[in-house]
Scaffold this active site. Structure first.
Site, PDB file in Angstrom:
ATOM      1  N   ASN A   1       1.062  -1.239  -0.022  1.00  0.00           N
ATOM      2  CA  ASN A   1      -0.190  -0.336  -0.153  1.00  0.00           C
ATOM      3  C   ASN A   1       0.731   1.496   0.113  1.00  0.00           C
ATOM      4  O   ASN A   1       1.441   1.633   1.103  1.00  0.00           O
ATOM      5  CB  ASN A   1      -1.195   0.160   0.955  1.00  0.00           C
ATOM      6  CG  ASN A   1      -2.049   1.634   1.294  1.00  0.00           C
ATOM      7  OD1 ASN A   1      -1.611   2.260   0.285  1.00  0.00           O
ATOM      8  ND2 ASN A   1      -1.841   1.089   2.848  1.00  0.00           N
TER       9      ASN A   1
ATOM     10  N   LYS B   1      -0.180   3.895  -0.709  1.00  0.00           N
ATOM     11  CA  LYS B   1      -0.500   5.560   0.460  1.00  0.00           C
ATOM     12  C   LYS B   1      -0.302   6.898  -0.834  1.00  0.00           C
ATOM     13  O   LYS B   1       0.402   6.815  -2.464  1.00  0.00           O
ATOM     14  CB  LYS B   1      -0.213   5.818   1.946  1.00  0.00           C
ATOM     15  CG  LYS B   1      -0.318   3.807   1.969  1.00  0.00           C
ATOM     16  CD  LYS B   1       0.210   4.599   3.678  1.00  0.00           C
ATOM     17  CE  LYS B   1      -0.166   3.893   4.866  1.00  0.00           C
ATOM     18  NZ  LYS B   1      -0.273   3.300   5.944  1.00  0.00           N
TER      19      LYS B   1
ATOM     20  N   HIS C   1      -9.720   1.061   5.646  1.00  0.00           N
ATOM     21  CA  HIS C   1      -8.352   1.074   5.884  1.00  0.00           C
ATOM     22  C   HIS C   1      -8.563   1.756   7.531  1.00  0.00           C
ATOM     23  O   HIS C   1      -9.444   2.923   6.572  1.00  0.00           O
ATOM     24  CB  HIS C   1      -7.278   1.430   4.616  1.00  0.00           C
ATOM     25  CG  HIS C   1      -5.964   2.005   5.143  1.00  0.00           C
ATOM     26  ND1 HIS C   1      -5.491   2.931   6.343  1.00  0.00           N
ATOM     27  CD2 HIS C   1      -4.699   1.303   5.313  1.00  0.00           C
ATOM     28  CE1 HIS C   1      -5.051   2.586   6.389  1.00  0.00           C
ATOM     29  NE2 HIS C   1      -3.532   1.065   5.977  1.00  0.00           N
TER      30      HIS C   1
ATOM     31  N   GLU D   1      -7.036   4.482   8.222  1.00  0.00           N
ATOM     32  CA  GLU D   1      -6.809   6.109   7.780  1.00  0.00           C
ATOM     33  C   GLU D   1      -7.782   6.070   6.898  1.00  0.00           C
ATOM     34  O   GLU D   1      -8.330   7.439   7.503  1.00  0.00           O
ATOM     35  CB  GLU D   1      -5.683   6.136   6.709  1.00  0.00           C
ATOM     36  CG  GLU D   1      -4.278   5.835   7.631  1.00  0.00           C
ATOM     37  CD  GLU D   1      -2.883   5.784   6.927  1.00  0.00           C
ATOM     38  OE1 GLU D   1      -2.930   5.326   5.928  1.00  0.00           O
ATOM     39  OE2 GLU D   1      -2.213   4.928   7.044  1.00  0.00           O
TER      40      GLU D   1
ATOM     41  N   GLU E   1      -5.192  -5.237  10.286  1.00  0.00           N
ATOM     42  CA  GLU E   1      -4.170  -4.183  10.799  1.00  0.00           C
ATOM     43  C   GLU E   1      -4.501  -2.986  12.281  1.00  0.00           C
ATOM     44  O   GLU E   1      -5.106  -2.577  12.293  1.00  0.00           O
ATOM     45  CB  GLU E   1      -3.960  -3.090  10.151  1.00  0.00           C
ATOM     46  CG  GLU E   1      -3.856  -3.786   8.007  1.00  0.00           C
ATOM     47  CD  GLU E   1      -3.835  -2.548   7.412  1.00  0.00           C
ATOM     48  OE1 GLU E   1      -2.280  -3.015   7.315  1.00  0.00           O
ATOM     49  OE2 GLU E   1      -3.942  -1.555   6.753  1.00  0.00           O
TER      50      GLU E   1
ATOM     51  N   GLY F   1       2.227   2.628  10.675  1.00  0.00           N
ATOM     52  CA  GLY F   1       2.932   3.798  10.994  1.00  0.00           C
ATOM     53  C   GLY F   1       3.984   3.658  11.806  1.00  0.00           C
ATOM     54  O   GLY F   1       4.650   5.073  11.973  1.00  0.00           O
TER      55      GLY F   1
ATOM     56  N   SER G   1       3.663  -1.784  10.199  1.00  0.00           N
ATOM     57  CA  SER G   1       4.824  -2.187  10.417  1.00  0.00           C
ATOM     58  C   SER G   1       5.873  -3.484  10.167  1.00  0.00           C
ATOM     59  O   SER G   1       5.883  -3.550  10.893  1.00  0.00           O
ATOM     60  CB  SER G   1       5.444  -1.337  11.548  1.00  0.00           C
ATOM     61  OG  SER G   1       4.711  -0.381  12.314  1.00  0.00           O
TER      62      SER G   1
HETATM   63  P1  PGA Z   1       2.550   0.188   7.617  1.00  0.00           P
HETATM   64  O1  PGA Z   1       1.138   0.058   6.775  1.00  0.00           O
HETATM   65  O2  PGA Z   1       3.226  -1.288   6.584  1.00  0.00           O
HETATM   66  O3  PGA Z   1       3.121   1.508   6.955  1.00  0.00           O
HETATM   67  O4  PGA Z   1       2.713  -0.070   8.841  1.00  0.00           O
HETATM   68  C1  PGA Z   1       0.825  -0.647   6.922  1.00  0.00           C
HETATM   69  C2  PGA Z   1      -0.864  -0.622   6.396  1.00  0.00           C
HETATM   70  O5  PGA Z   1      -1.335   1.087   6.362  1.00  0.00           O
HETATM   71  O6  PGA Z   1      -1.456  -0.861   5.260  1.00  0.00           O
END
Ligand code: PGA
Length: 252
Positions: free
Chosen positions: A10, A12, A97, A99, A169, A175, A215
């Site tokens: 992803n 983003k 997701h 976010e 997640e 992140g 992460s």
């Molecule tokens: P990250 O993001 O690996 O940077 O923690 C994962 C995601 O948001 O799908």
């Protein structure tokens, strides 16, 4: 039946067109040896056409959109429909997701509508869910995840689920550099399968791929993917470096 192994990146809101092309070509060159792992790249919308062309014909490689509209078409300025996404050769869409749930206030009703749009246009859905830090600290993580799954997925008949992938997640791990331990991931993934079994029956629950995200990186992927109920990963930050992403793919 063996569950499909999937590693998805992803991206983003990162990369410009040139960077996206360089990154996808580098992944394509390095990752061809991992034939049985489905590799899905979720770039920004704008680059889907170009990247889908670059990956066209590559075995077990696909592109996906990071979002889609809940509407099929019409006067929704700035929105992108599932039909548009499918028409440029893209196979997947991310729904739910954290976010999008947090920054864009996406509700369960919107998520249901988006999944409907995606499935009607023959797109595969990666449905994301996971608890906040406060929920885990209060020991509410199982209850939260159960609710997130039931409230959305109960609206779909099990015949439609061939095109569904799940991604657990935990929001506190996205992140942040803080990953769920393999024990925490396995415990939740086994629980997710139990919840799915309650909604759709054990057979479907055992067939659905459940990815871990938060992460996940080249160092910890091996341990996470070794968990019996973890079928791969949804990778954010580490998917922006071809070497790291390919190491993750190679971690099964
Ligand atoms: P990250 O993001 O690996 O940077 O923690 C994962 C995601 O948001 O799908």
């Amino acid at each position: 039946m063996q569950r499909k192994k999937i590693v998805a990146g992803n991206w983003k809101m990162n990369t410009d067109l040139n960077e996206a092309i360089v990154l996808v070509n580098s992944i394509k060159q390095q990752a061809t040896k991992y034939k049985d792992v489905e590799k899905v790249i979720f770039p920004p919308y704008l680059f889907l056409t170009e990247l889908s062309e670059i990956l066209d014909g590559e075995a077990n490689f696909a592109t996906g959109a990071q979002n889609c509209s809940e509407h099929s078409k019409g006067a929704f300025t700035g929105e992108v429909s599932a039909n548009m996404i499918a028409s440029v050769g893209c196979a997947y869409v991310l729904v739910g997701h954290s976010e999008r749930r947090t920054y864009f206030n996406e509700s369960n009703n919107q998520l249901i509508a988006k999944i409907n749009q995606a499935l009607e246009n023959n797109l595969k859905v990666v449905f994301c869910f996971g608890e906040q830090l406060a929920e885990r600290k209060s020991n509410l993580h199982f209850e939260t995840v159960k609710q997130q799954l039931e409230e959305v997925l109960q609206h779909f008949p099990k015949e439609k689920l061939n095109d569904l992938v799940l991604a657990y997640e935990p929001v506190w791990a996205i992140g942040t550099g803080e990953t769920a331990t393999p024990q925490q991931a396995q415990e939740m993934h086994a629980y997710v399968r139990k919840v799915l079994s309650g909604i759709f029956g054990a057979e479907v629950a055992n067939q659905l791929s459940v990815l871990y995200g938060g992460s996940c990186n080249a160092q910890n992927a091996k341990e996470l993917f070794a968990c019996p109920d973890v079928d791969g990963g949804l990778i954010g930050g580490a998917s922006l470096k071809a070497d790291d992403f390919c190491k993750i793919i190679d971690s099964f």
